[in-house]
Write an enzyme that holds these catalytic residues in place. Structure first.
Site, PDB file in Angstrom:
ATOM      1  N   ASN A  39      -4.126  -2.843   0.505  1.00 34.81           N
ATOM      2  CA  ASN A  39      -2.979  -2.525  -0.356  1.00 34.81           C
ATOM      3  C   ASN A  39      -2.336  -3.839  -0.787  1.00 34.81           C
ATOM      4  OD1 ASN A  39      -3.414   0.137   0.259  1.00 34.81           O
ATOM      5  ND2 ASN A  39      -1.446   0.472   1.274  1.00 34.81           N
TER       6      ASN A  39
ATOM      7  N   ASN B 132      -2.016   3.697   7.563  1.00 35.88           N
ATOM      8  CA  ASN B 132      -1.573   2.978   6.380  1.00 35.88           C
ATOM      9  C   ASN B 132      -0.568   1.901   6.782  1.00 35.88           C
ATOM     10  OD1 ASN B 132      -1.198   2.721   3.336  1.00 35.88           O
ATOM     11  ND2 ASN B 132       0.910   3.009   4.007  1.00 35.88           N
ATOM     12  N   GLU B 133      -0.870   0.658   6.447  1.00 37.78           N
ATOM     13  CA  GLU B 133       0.085  -0.446   6.574  1.00 37.78           C
ATOM     14  C   GLU B 133       0.840  -0.454   7.900  1.00 37.78           C
ATOM     15  OE1 GLU B 133       2.650  -0.416   3.155  1.00 37.78           O
ATOM     16  OE2 GLU B 133       1.027  -0.903   1.779  1.00 37.78           O
TER      17      GLU B 133
ATOM     18  N   HIS C 202       0.445   7.993   7.477  1.00 42.66           N
ATOM     19  CA  HIS C 202       1.198   7.164   6.526  1.00 42.66           C
ATOM     20  C   HIS C 202       2.680   7.246   6.906  1.00 42.66           C
ATOM     21  CE1 HIS C 202       1.066   5.390   2.223  1.00 42.66           C
ATOM     22  NE2 HIS C 202       2.322   5.279   2.618  1.00 42.66           N
TER      23      HIS C 202
ATOM     24  N   GLN D 134       5.930  11.518   0.863  1.00 45.47           N
ATOM     25  CA  GLN D 134       6.420  11.126  -0.456  1.00 45.47           C
ATOM     26  C   GLN D 134       6.231  12.209  -1.523  1.00 45.47           C
ATOM     27  OE1 GLN D 134       4.358   7.029  -0.087  1.00 45.47           O
ATOM     28  NE2 GLN D 134       6.164   6.574  -1.300  1.00 45.47           N
TER      29      GLN D 134
ATOM     30  N   ARG E 174      -6.811   9.668  -2.824  1.00 44.14           N
ATOM     31  CA  ARG E 174      -6.386   9.289  -1.482  1.00 44.14           C
ATOM     32  C   ARG E 174      -5.037   9.949  -1.187  1.00 44.14           C
ATOM     33  NH1 ARG E 174      -3.064   4.316   0.409  1.00 44.14           N
ATOM     34  NH2 ARG E 174      -3.274   4.511   2.651  1.00 44.14           N
TER      35      ARG E 174
ATOM     36  N   GLU F  90      -4.300   0.843  -2.478  1.00 39.22           N
ATOM     37  CA  GLU F  90      -3.042   0.919  -3.250  1.00 39.22           C
ATOM     38  C   GLU F  90      -2.860  -0.338  -4.078  1.00 39.22           C
ATOM     39  OE1 GLU F  90       0.638   1.703  -1.156  1.00 39.22           O
ATOM     40  OE2 GLU F  90      -0.376   3.158   0.134  1.00 39.22           O
TER      41      GLU F  90
ATOM     42  N   TYR G 257       0.420  -5.578  -4.024  1.00 36.78           N
ATOM     43  CA  TYR G 257       1.253  -5.303  -5.197  1.00 36.78           C
ATOM     44  C   TYR G 257       1.652  -6.540  -5.976  1.00 36.78           C
ATOM     45  CZ  TYR G 257       1.778  -0.481  -3.675  1.00 36.78           C
ATOM     46  OH  TYR G 257       1.523   0.819  -3.345  1.00 36.78           O
TER      47      TYR G 257
ATOM     48  N   GLU H  32      10.317   7.267  -2.933  1.00 33.02           N
ATOM     49  CA  GLU H  32      10.000   5.873  -2.651  1.00 33.02           C
ATOM     50  C   GLU H  32      10.783   5.388  -1.418  1.00 33.02           C
ATOM     51  OE1 GLU H  32       7.771   3.819  -3.121  1.00 33.02           O
ATOM     52  OE2 GLU H  32       8.631   1.820  -3.062  1.00 33.02           O
ATOM     53  N   TRP H  33      10.619   6.124  -0.315  1.00 33.01           N
ATOM     54  CA  TRP H  33      11.181   5.733   0.985  1.00 33.01           C
ATOM     55  C   TRP H  33      12.669   5.354   0.868  1.00 33.01           C
ATOM     56  CZ3 TRP H  33       7.801   7.746   4.086  1.00 33.01           C
ATOM     57  CH2 TRP H  33       6.444   7.717   3.760  1.00 33.01           C
TER      58      TRP H  33
ATOM     59  N   TRP I 265      -1.631   3.127  -7.144  1.00 29.11           N
ATOM     60  CA  TRP I 265      -0.408   3.737  -6.604  1.00 29.11           C
ATOM     61  C   TRP I 265       0.573   3.885  -7.742  1.00 29.11           C
ATOM     62  CZ3 TRP I 265       0.624   6.050  -2.052  1.00 29.11           C
ATOM     63  CH2 TRP I 265       1.949   6.481  -1.875  1.00 29.11           C
TER      64      TRP I 265
HETATM   65  C1  GBH Z   1       3.355   0.693  -0.214  1.00 31.06           C
HETATM   66  O1  GBH Z   1       3.762  -0.380   0.596  1.00 31.06           O
HETATM   67  C2  GBH Z   1       3.397   1.992   0.560  1.00 31.06           C
HETATM   68  O2  GBH Z   1       2.190   2.232   1.234  1.00 31.06           O
HETATM   69  C3  GBH Z   1       3.752   3.180  -0.326  1.00 31.06           C
HETATM   70  O3  GBH Z   1       4.018   4.293   0.467  1.00 31.06           O
HETATM   71  C4  GBH Z   1       4.900   2.814  -1.235  1.00 31.06           C
HETATM   72  O4  GBH Z   1       5.350   3.882  -2.004  1.00 31.06           O
HETATM   73  C5  GBH Z   1       4.452   1.683  -2.121  1.00 31.06           C
HETATM   74  O5  GBH Z   1       4.129   0.586  -1.337  1.00 31.06           O
HETATM   75  C6  GBH Z   1       5.509   1.195  -3.108  1.00 31.06           C
HETATM   76  O6  GBH Z   1       6.579   0.629  -2.425  1.00 31.06           O
HETATM   77  O7  GBH Z   1      11.927  -6.232   1.088  1.00 31.06           O
HETATM   78  O8  GBH Z   1      11.493  -6.783   3.405  1.00 31.06           O
HETATM   79  O9  GBH Z   1      11.896  -4.518   2.782  1.00 31.06           O
HETATM   80  C7  GBH Z   1       3.723  -1.637  -0.025  1.00 31.06           C
HETATM   81  C8  GBH Z   1       4.021  -2.770   0.944  1.00 31.06           C
HETATM   82  C9  GBH Z   1       5.658  -3.819   2.270  1.00 31.06           C
HETATM   83  C10 GBH Z   1       6.133  -3.327   0.019  1.00 31.06           C
HETATM   84  C11 GBH Z   1       7.122  -3.987   2.554  1.00 31.06           C
HETATM   85  C12 GBH Z   1       7.602  -3.454   0.279  1.00 31.06           C
HETATM   86  C13 GBH Z   1       9.293  -4.405   1.587  1.00 31.06           C
HETATM   87  C14 GBH Z   1       9.667  -5.703   2.120  1.00 31.06           C
HETATM   88  N1  GBH Z   1       5.437  -2.889   1.195  1.00 31.06           N
HETATM   89  N2  GBH Z   1       7.839  -4.383   1.348  1.00 31.06           N
HETATM   90  S1  GBH Z   1      11.359  -5.801   2.366  1.00 31.06           S
END
Ligand code: GBH
Length: 478
Positions: free
Chosen positions: A310, A169-170, A123, A20, A77, A381, A312, A438-439, A431
């Site tokens: 983690n 990570n996750e 990650h 990222q 981190r 996070e 959110y 952002e992926w 975070w």
């Molecule tokens: C984190 O994941 C990541 O570790 C980090 O790299 C990233 O930048 C950050 O969040 C912010 O996004 O709508 O079905 O696609 C957080 C956990 C789990 C959140 C999957 C988003 C998407 C579900 N993530 N979720 S979906």
């Protein structure tokens, strides 16, 4: 508020991840990861972008460390790009000294500025070569052996300097998003419009299983060969968000809330803390959920020195009365953003899945603490995007009141969990340090406490929220 406090040595700071932020994906011998390749496929990334430049942190890491120091962070981190260190990834493949040196330099720079490094080994950016060779996570013996060798290279290079290690990570995301919905690399799914390969009914559970074993094997190595000498700690980071019943009067919805937590968190945490997958998953998935051999169980059970957390947001959960489909991964529930009375769980943000609900943070910490015997929790996070942030001018972006308010709410909830619920929380990494890649959302969604000017040499400008985070911890930690 007055009776809330955190320990004086509470570790707070910021988190990032290699793909990222680093950029320089073709520099100094780095090999491709599955994300380099995924980004090249049309339609996978919202703005068609990739991590080729990102925040340019491979070259600007000294600016990152200076920024952390300016913001008062106690810890940082970051994650390792496996294919930068071992371009082809495998246990017989060569180590790339230039790539490894980057992380040695970063750690030295952090230490000389009094900032504790917290290293995430993985990650999401699996070496592409390992995916091509044997299907990556899907091949247990190969993947576990290659991952453990990679971990060993990192422990040898940084073990005397780094006291906090995170294996994965996750893993939920690598499993579900990578091998079921297919929205993340390597993009496998049963949905043939999305992917020509994959089986959403089996692969995510196999991938999760293998990641747990790889985690256990790396922890065993660390505990036997490095921990006695260096005294660090190691654990895994799991994602998970609090759940609320869609209909507070429905017993079914209340049970569905627990089931959803089990499918996202206990999937990984139960084998680690209790030696077994949760009963709800075993009963819904049957033989599609792999089982542990006695040796594997021994490797995984007890393999966390701390719980990496983690989180959110939160979701409303509604029980489904129809049978679970073969590709269901959440315990046969609807995951919703508002309840029966049409109340939203929180304000909208730029991320379709993220509507902040600070009380859920405290409740989730308590849930984890209760289910797993009060482990030390390291929040690795927590943060938010802001609706429309990317459309604003730089001056406007720097006044990120919404994000500042998010941190006020969440850090306060954390202090309540510690002061009032007896949760043993030792660290909090917001975070993220920087706006970054952002992926699948590309660069349109910003999560940083620092604005990164992607048109202006990736120059960094701290936002208002960065000051607020420092103020919060400076006043709580005493
Ligand atoms: C984190 O994941 C990541 O570790 C980090 O790299 C990233 O930048 C950050 O969040 C912010 O996004 O709508 O079905 O696609 C957080 C956990 C789990 C959140 C999957 C988003 C998407 C579900 N993530 N979720 S979906």
């Amino acid at each position: 508020m007055a009776n809330l406090s955190l320990p004086k040595d509470f570790l707070w700071g910021y988190a990032t991840a290699s793909y990222q932020i680093e950029g320089s994906t073709n520099i100094d011998g780095r090999g491709d990861s599955i994300w380099d390749v995924f980004c090249q496929q049309p339609g996978k990334i919202a703005d068609g972008s990739s991590g080729v430049v990102a925040c340019d942190s491979y070259r600007q890491y000294k600016q990152d460390v200076a920024l952390l120091k300016l913001l008062g962070a106690k810890a940082y981190r970051f994650s390792i790009s496996w294919s930068r260190v071992i371009p082809h990834g495998g246990r017989s493949d060569e180590v790339n000294q230039l790539g490894l040196q980057y992380y040695v330099n970063l750690v030295d720079e952090l230490l000389s500025n009094g900032i504790a490094p917290m290293v995430t080994l993985f990650h999401w950016d699996l070496p592409q070569k390992l995916y091509e060779r044997y299907g990556g996570f899907l091949n247990k013996d190969e993947f576990v052996a290659d991952y453990v060798r990679f971990a060993k290279v990192m422990f040898e290079a940084l073990g005397s300097k780094v006291k906090y290690w995170i294996t994965f990570n996750e893993p939920w995301c690598s499993s579900i998003l990578g091998h079921s919905s297919g929205v993340f690399a390597p993009g496998r799914s049963s949905d043939r419009e999305r992917s020509s390969e994959g089986d959403s009914s089996t692969e995510p559970w196999i991938v999760g299983h293998h990641i747990l074993i790889a985690h256990g094997a790396a922890v065993k190595l660390y505990r036997e060969e490095f921990k006695p000498r260096h005294g660090g700690i190691i654990g895994i980071t799991l994602n998970g968000d609090w759940t609320l019943p869609f209909d507070a009067d429905s017993k079914d919805d209340l049970e569905a809330c627990q089931r959803k937590l089990e499918f996202s968190i206990a999937w990984y945490a139960d084998p680690i803390y209790h030696g077994e997958y949760p009963a709800s998953m075993r009963s819904q998935l049957g033989s599609r959920l792999p089982s542990f051999s006695p040796e594997e169980k021994a490797l995984v059970h007890g393999s966390n020195d701390f719980y990496g957390m983690n989180t959110y947001c939160a979701n409303y959960i509604r029980h489904r009365s129809t049978p679970a489909t073969a590709d269901d991964y959440s315990g046969n529930v609807d995951i919703l953003l508002s309840n029966k009375a049409h109340q939203p769980v929180g304000p909208i943000t730029q991320s379709p899945w993220l509507q902040p609900y600070p009380p859920g943070f405290r409740k989730l910490m308590k849930w984890i603490s209760g289910r797993y015997g009060r482990p030390p929790i390291y929040v690795t996070e927590n943060g938010t995007s802001i609706k429309g942030e990317n459309d604003l001018s730089r001056e406007e972006i720097l006044k990120d009141d919404f994000r500042a308010e998010y941190f006020r709410g969440h850090v306060n909830a954390l202090a309540e969990a510690v002061s009032l619920d007896g949760v043993d929380c030792k660290a909090y990494m917001a975070w993220s340090l920087l706006d970054n890649f952002e992926w699948a959302e590309g660069y349109e969604t910003r999560f940083g406490v620092t604005y990164v000017d992607y048109q202006g040499g990736q120059k960094r400008y701290p936002k208002e929220s960065a000051k607020v985070v420092a103020q919060l911890f400076n006043s709580l930690c005493q």
